[in-house]
Design a protein around this motif. Structure first.
Motif, PDB file in Angstrom:
ATOM      1  N   GLU A 256      -3.137   4.354   4.719  1.00 23.74           N
ATOM      2  CA  GLU A 256      -2.894   3.082   4.026  1.00 23.74           C
ATOM      3  C   GLU A 256      -3.560   1.899   4.728  1.00 23.74           C
TER       4      GLU A 256
ATOM      5  N   CYS B 297       0.820  -1.212   0.000  1.00 25.35           N
ATOM      6  CA  CYS B 297       0.000   0.000   0.000  1.00 25.35           C
ATOM      7  C   CYS B 297       0.855   1.263   0.000  1.00 25.35           C
TER       8      CYS B 297
ATOM      9  N   ILE C  90       2.028  -1.568   4.963  1.00 19.89           N
ATOM     10  CA  ILE C  90       1.541  -0.205   5.158  1.00 19.89           C
ATOM     11  C   ILE C  90       2.544   0.568   6.007  1.00 19.89           C
TER      12      ILE C  90
END
Length: 582
Positions: A248, A190, A243
């Motif tokens: 995210e 992400c 993340i």
């Protein structure tokens, strides 16, 4: 070797105050103040930002709606609020992200289908501060070697048909021998989608090391240590989502929901928290809950470590997730006994719910070291406790995939969560019976919980938060700290421990040898008798619970008019204990 210890994240401590109220225009163009119901939808972290904002300032926010029809909601938002800038739509979660002004934020909060609005600003906290032996996971695996996370029957390969754990963390170094060999089915990044990899062989990375350690605890093979530092479910497969920012986290949750079926994801493990969310059931906790009740996933979250604040943080504040605190196992404690690690956050959640749900080993846990092929490092924190429980849940699903289903009457709680709490073992220094805000329902113990499930519940009609059907066959059975049964040395009666929610009906029935007379009674956590049956050979008793926590059922057996002394279950009687909402 390089030691990775604590991942340090700078967190600005925010004093939570009520926002400086602004006026908004209604449909007639008149200036009105936002309602209290609307302000309640704005989470505390965002309220602090709102209080110090002017109309010219823009805020990145996460908006959670009441259902999953995100496209309908976003179209209505654009029609209702002028110049609305929606930045991301999270179709699988019923949420969207937006960049808004102060007045737009307040107008959003007035919309009836919006249930929560939170800030997307800031960085995620990753909660890092011989456990398998101390919790009897090794004993379980020795006794039942086929329970290991492998469900597809291919011991040397991995697929979506195995038990699959999704880890949301800093990434994974799958060049380490414990995480290699195709264990990763997918890697979603992400932080940079260009680094994602969905086609085997998966190429993943972990610049921090935290995620690699977590993956190894849940499902590491232990090859580099000749099995000494094997993960809890060594043949489970993994999906890793990397993340770093709060924004995210929503992307990660949405992706897991959308691709749950593609990769066979059953369990989600999050050794992380949202800074400034102390005690809040905020938007991120609500989205974690949606993975449970909308997608049938088992979600395990860290309770949090006290260096970032003393109170449990989101998403561990979720109602249906399993929130895990950090226990020191006897091999690591100064007393040689189980202890609560003082760095483990406590409850309650701001709505009064008790957290954590359970404790698991999280102190000096040895697991794979990122950047090496076969080295290990110790780690301490609820970050380590969380994947331990994730791996343990994988073992349970390997035994019975039906345990991920919701319990009857508590449609959002998976059965495995209730089993964990019902069969947890009280800590030595826990003076409060039942579930509390430091120790939860107690620490997990694999062997006790295996006995609780396989011996005590297997084959029963398990349709409620806790259903126990027990019939021993000519066994003089005693197990110290066994979560269901204990012989009372003073009266030699049989006691059964159950975990029950508030306002639930507890039903107990015992039937036995025609020459015996049975008395069945229900006792609360303080060992105060609440209900009792009459004398007879088949006796029932019921009681409505008045709190969430531990209750006991006591069975006394009389023979020839005298109390029969000795452990008398098995040949002498069968017992059925059930908790239900009706």
């Amino acid at each position: 070797m390089i030691k990775h210890n604590v991942i340090i994240t700078v967190m600005i401590m925010i004093i939570l105050v009520a926002p400086n109220l602004a006026t908004i225009q209604n449909v007639d163009g008149a200036n009105v103040e936002p309602t209290s119901d609307a302000l309640d939808k704005i989470e505390n972290r965002l309220r602090a930002i709102l209080d110090n904002s002017s109309e010219e300032d823009r805020m990145n926010v996460l908006v959670v709606c009441e259902g999953l029809d995100t496209s309908t909601y976003t179209n209505q938002v654009r029609d209702s609020i002028a110049d609305m800038h929606i930045t991301d739509i999270w179709d699988a979660l019923g949420a969207f992200s937006a960049n808004v002004s102060k007045s737009q934020l307040l107008k959003l909060a007035e919309l009836p289908y919006v249930i929560s609005i939170d800030s997307e600003e800031g960085e995620i906290i990753f909660e890092l501060d011989d456990a398998c032996s101390e919790t009897d996971v090794d004993k379980w695996r020795d006794e039942y070697p086929y329970i290991n996370g492998d469900l597809d029957g291919e011991l040397v390969s991995y697929s979506k048909d195995d038990v699959v754990i999704a880890i949301i963390d800093t990434g994974c170094d799958n060049d380490h021998v414990d995480l290699a060999g195709g264990k990763l089915l997918a890697f979603k990044d992400c932080t940079n989608e260009a680094n994602s990899d969905y086609t085997p062989p998966i190429e993943a990375y972990d610049p921090v090391g935290h995620g690699t350690h977590v993956c190894s605890i849940a499902a590491g093979l232990g090859i580099g240590s000749y099995g000494l530092y094997q993960g809890v479910a060594p043949l489970a497969a993994l999906v890793v989502v990397r993340i770093g920012l709060i924004s995210e986290l929503t992307d990660a949750l949405n992706w897991i929901a959308a691709y749950k079926g593609t990769y066979g994801i059953e369990i989600v493990s999050m050794s992380l928290s949202v800074p400034g969310s102390d005690g809040d059931y905020d938007a991120y906790a609500q989205l974690a809950d949606r993975l449970v009740y909308d997608y049938g996933l088992i979600v395990i979250c860290a309770q949090g470590n006290t260096d970032k604040g003393p109170i449990v943080r989101s998403p561990g504040t979720g109602k249906f997730v399993i929130t895990v605190g950090n226990a020191i196992d006897p091999s690591e404690s100064s007393s040689g006994n189980w202890e609560l690690n003082p760095t483990s956050c406590s409850g309650p959640v701001d709505d009064g719910r008790k957290k954590p749900d359970v404790l698991a080993p999280g102190t000096n846990i040895m697991a794979a070291e990122a950047g090496t092929l076969n080295q290990y490092i110790p780690g301490t924190g609820t970050s380590m406790s969380t994947p331990f429980v994730a791996g343990f849940c994988a073992l349970w699903l390997d035994e019975n995939m039906g345990l991920k289903a919701p319990s009857y009457g508590l449609i959002s709680d998976p059965k495995v969560k209730n089993l964990l709490m019902a069969s947890a073992t009280d800590m030595p220094y826990d003076t409060e019976p039942g579930k509390d805000n430091s120790y939860g329902a107690g620490r997990i113990d694999a062997w006790d919980e295996l006995l609780f499930y396989i011996t005590d519940i297997s084959g029963s009609y398990f349709n409620a938060p806790t259903v126990i059907t027990k019939s021993w066959s000519d066994k003089n059975y005693y197990h110290d700290n066994e979560p269901l049964w204990a012989g009372d040395p003073s009266s030699m009666a049989d006691w059964y421990k159950i975990f029950c929610y508030d306002s639930i009906f507890i039903y107990a029935k015992a039937s036995g040898d025609p020459d015996l007379v049975l008395i069945v009674s229900i006792w609360d956590k303080n060992l105060v008798k609440k209900a009792e049956s009459y004398y007879g050979r088949i006796r029932n008793v019921g009681y409505w619970s008045t709190y969430e926590g531990t209750y006991y059922v006591k069975v006394e057996v009389y023979k020839n008019g005298n109390l029969y002394r000795g452990q008398v279950s098995g040949d002498f009687y069968d017992v059925h204990i059930m908790t239900t909402v009706s």
